[in-house]
Design a protein around this motif. Structure first.
Motif, PDB file in Angstrom:
ATOM      1  N   ASP A 269      72.821 112.988  97.697  1.00 31.74           N
ATOM      2  CA  ASP A 269      72.481 111.571  97.522  1.00 31.74           C
ATOM      3  C   ASP A 269      73.400 110.869  96.531  1.00 31.74           C
ATOM      4  N   GLN A 270      74.267 111.612  95.869  1.00 34.00           N
ATOM      5  CA  GLN A 270      75.220 111.002  94.946  1.00 34.00           C
ATOM      6  C   GLN A 270      76.194 110.146  95.730  1.00 34.00           C
TER       7      GLN A 270
ATOM      8  N   GLY B 177      69.428 116.091  96.367  1.00 34.42           N
ATOM      9  CA  GLY B 177      69.826 115.373  95.158  1.00 34.42           C
ATOM     10  C   GLY B 177      71.334 115.333  95.010  1.00 34.42           C
ATOM     11  N   ALA B 178      71.999 116.417  95.308  1.00 37.96           N
ATOM     12  CA  ALA B 178      73.468 116.463  95.209  1.00 37.96           C
ATOM     13  C   ALA B 178      74.107 115.598  96.289  1.00 37.96           C
TER      14      ALA B 178
ATOM     15  N   ASP C  83      85.062 112.975  99.304  1.00 34.34           N
ATOM     16  CA  ASP C  83      83.646 113.174  98.986  1.00 34.34           C
ATOM     17  C   ASP C  83      82.774 112.964 100.225  1.00 34.34           C
TER      18      ASP C  83
ATOM     19  N   GLN D 289      82.784 108.982  96.023  1.00 35.86           N
ATOM     20  CA  GLN D 289      83.830 108.286  95.275  1.00 35.86           C
ATOM     21  C   GLN D 289      85.036 107.960  96.153  1.00 35.86           C
TER      22      GLN D 289
END
Length: 168
Positions: free
Chosen positions: A129-130, A126-127, A137, A133
């Motif tokens: 898949d962000q 989940g982290a 990143d 930016q």
């Protein structure tokens, strides 16, 4: 196990704590801890009907540590008790009151090392898949992915030569 109010060890403990304060310059907290631990040992000696330094041997010290262990004291505390007793007995030897240190041959139980926690895969995914930016990143995401998916140690990850990776 309770502290002994009066014991043959009481003046010896006071003298040792004064030595720790005046000559070793230990902190008041350390001295208070040593005094408390030595009083606990004095209480054990009283229960065992030991009334002088002469009969104190490795079996006495081992019995004291075993009694504390049975009470549920943690290995780190047992190591502290042994360290304080060894220092106390070493001081008594230098004062000519004992000929050998009965704490030297006694070992406390081993420490139990806790394994590091693991991040659940769905939380990590989940982290990761962000959306990135910026380039930092993207780089950080690749590092975490490599670190986690390969099971690398931090030292192994740190030793990777980034220049060698980009050249290939």
């Amino acid at each position: 196990m309770s502290d002994a109010p009066e014991s043959f060890l009481t003046p010896l403990i006071a003298e040792y704590c004064a030595y720790l304060a005046q000559e070793k310059h230990y902190s008041p907290h350390t001295i208070e801890s040593a005094q408390r631990d030595l009083r606990l040992f004095a209480g054990y000696c009283a229960k065992a009907r030991i009334s002088s330094l002469a009969p104190i041997d490795a079996h006495t010290v081992r019995g004291f540590i075993a009694a504390l262990h049975r009470e549920g004291r943690q290995p780190v505390s047992l190591h502290r008790y042994l360290s304080i007793l060894r220092g106390f007995f070493k001081f008594q030897i230098r004062r000519g009151r004992m000929t050998a240190n009965p704490g030297v041959g006694v070992r406390a139980p081993k420490f139990r090392r806790k394994l590091p926690g693991v991040i659940p895969a769905d939380e990590l995914n989940g982290a990761l898949d962000q959306p990135a930016q910026d380039d930092d990143d993207t780089r950080d995401g690749a590092i975490v992915e490599l670190f986690y998916s390969c099971g690398l140690r931090l030292s192994e990850l740190h030793s990777i030569d980034a220049a060698a990776l980009s050249a290939g």
